[in-house]
Design a protein around this motif. Structure first.
Motif, short mmCIF file in Angstrom:
data_model
loop_
_atom_site.label_atom_id
_atom_site.label_comp_id
_atom_site.label_asym_id
_atom_site.label_seq_id
_atom_site.Cartn_x
_atom_site.Cartn_y
_atom_site.Cartn_z
N LYS A 154 31.89 61.40 15.68
CA LYS A 154 31.87 62.53 16.61
C LYS A 154 33.23 63.22 16.76
CE LYS A 154 32.34 59.56 20.63
NZ LYS A 154 31.58 58.87 21.63
N ASN A 155 34.33 62.55 16.59
CA ASN A 155 35.65 63.16 16.76
C ASN A 155 36.28 63.61 15.45
OD1 ASN A 155 35.58 62.76 19.57
ND2 ASN A 155 36.27 60.65 19.32
N ARG A 156 35.52 63.65 14.40
CA ARG A 156 36.06 64.03 13.08
C ARG A 156 35.47 65.36 12.62
NH1 ARG A 156 38.24 60.25 9.65
NH2 ARG A 156 38.54 58.20 10.54
N LYS A 157 36.28 66.12 11.88
CA LYS A 157 35.80 67.34 11.22
C LYS A 157 35.43 67.04 9.78
CE LYS A 157 38.42 70.98 13.55
NZ LYS A 157 39.43 72.02 13.33
N ASN A 158 36.27 66.20 9.16
CA ASN A 158 36.14 65.90 7.75
C ASN A 158 36.11 64.39 7.55
OD1 ASN A 158 36.52 68.67 6.85
ND2 ASN A 158 38.64 68.39 7.49
N ILE A 159 35.54 63.99 6.40
CA ILE A 159 35.49 62.58 6.03
C ILE A 159 36.12 62.45 4.65
CG2 ILE A 159 34.01 60.55 5.74
CD1 ILE A 159 33.83 61.94 8.54
N LYS A 160 37.01 61.49 4.51
CA LYS A 160 37.63 61.19 3.22
C LYS A 160 36.79 60.10 2.56
CE LYS A 160 42.01 60.55 3.45
NZ LYS A 160 43.36 59.95 3.56
N ILE A 161 36.28 60.41 1.35
CA ILE A 161 35.48 59.44 0.61
C ILE A 161 36.04 59.28 -0.80
CG2 ILE A 161 33.35 59.76 1.94
CD1 ILE A 161 32.37 61.64 -0.21
N PHE A 162 35.76 58.15 -1.39
CA PHE A 162 36.26 57.83 -2.72
C PHE A 162 35.09 57.45 -3.63
CE2 PHE A 162 39.59 57.09 0.29
CZ PHE A 162 40.73 57.54 -0.34
N TYR A 163 35.17 57.90 -4.86
CA TYR A 163 34.18 57.57 -5.88
C TYR A 163 34.87 56.91 -7.06
CZ TYR A 163 31.00 60.81 -3.55
OH TYR A 163 30.19 61.44 -2.63
N LEU A 164 34.17 56.00 -7.70
CA LEU A 164 34.63 55.47 -8.98
C LEU A 164 33.79 56.15 -10.05
CD1 LEU A 164 36.35 53.57 -10.66
CD2 LEU A 164 34.57 51.83 -10.38
N SER A 165 34.35 57.18 -10.65
CA SER A 165 33.64 57.92 -11.70
C SER A 165 33.77 57.16 -13.00
CB SER A 165 34.21 59.33 -11.84
OG SER A 165 34.02 60.04 -10.63
N LYS A 166 32.60 56.87 -13.62
CA LYS A 166 32.57 56.09 -14.85
C LYS A 166 31.77 56.85 -15.91
CE LYS A 166 30.92 52.30 -12.54
NZ LYS A 166 30.51 50.90 -12.43
N PHE A 167 32.34 56.94 -17.11
CA PHE A 167 31.70 57.62 -18.22
C PHE A 167 31.71 56.71 -19.44
CE2 PHE A 167 33.69 60.69 -15.46
CZ PHE A 167 32.67 61.60 -15.23
N PHE A 168 30.59 56.68 -20.14
CA PHE A 168 30.46 55.86 -21.34
C PHE A 168 29.92 56.74 -22.46
CE2 PHE A 168 29.99 53.27 -17.60
CZ PHE A 168 30.86 52.21 -17.84
N VAL A 169 30.59 56.70 -23.61
CA VAL A 169 30.19 57.50 -24.76
C VAL A 169 29.67 56.56 -25.84
CG1 VAL A 169 30.93 59.17 -26.50
CG2 VAL A 169 31.95 59.22 -24.20
#
Length: 172
Positions: A154-169
């Motif tokens: 309720k007291n936040r405007k924004n949320i900081k989130i993290f992703y682990l982006s994984k790519f396989f070829v």
């Protein structure tokens, strides 16, 4: 450079394309749902010789974000959710090598990076509304959970989130 891009909707085990007609197949955050044996046979049918299969996932890393750590704690405590079903958290080079061991596809490269995003609170809450594993596990209590998330933020405007982006070829 891709000159002729074609996007089609269809079942990955029965793609309505000609044999050996595709250079690249991509799959983002969905390969873990496929019937591996059937889809790999179909991918091999439509890919040209030396074609590529590119697989991608981007699971969230909740332990790096204070609000997400609190939400995960709430899920485990108040809602008794012990096991989250996440697309891609358990996918790595070793697991893919096992999947593709007896296939004509060879893992030739992989990349991963941590990506930080800062998103508006309303968009973050909207993303939670699309989290299928929580909806299924909570059933009717899902609305209560969303209320609790809104209250926590309720007291936040924004949320900081993290992703682990994984790519396989993989090469065919």
């Amino acid at each position: 450079m891709l000159l002729n891009q074609v996007y089609i909707w269809g079942e990955r085990e029965n793609i309505f394309l000609k044999k050996k007609s595709i250079d690249v197949i991509t799959s983002a955050s969905s390969f873990h749902w496929y019937d591996k044996k059937k889809c790999l046979k179909e991918f091999a049918r439509i890919l040209k010789k030396d074609g590529y299969l590119i697989l991608a996932w981007n699971p969230r890393i909740t332990k790096l974000s204070t609000p997400e750590k609190k939400i995960e704690k709430m899920l485990k405590g108040k809602y008794n959710i012990k096991n989250r079903i996440s697309s891609g958290k358990k996918i790595n080079k070793k697991s893919l090598k096992r999947i593709f061991y007896n296939s004509p596809f060879k893992l030739i490269n992989s990349y991963q990076s941590i990506d930080k995003k800062i998103i508006l609170k309303k968009n973050y809450i909207g993303a939670w509304k699309s989290v299928n594993d929580i909806q299924v596990q909570l059933g009717k209590r899902f609305t209560e959970f969303i209320y609790d998330v809104k209250n926590l933020l309720k007291n936040r405007k924004n949320i900081k989130i993290f992703y682990l982006s994984k790519f396989f070829v993989l090469k065919f």
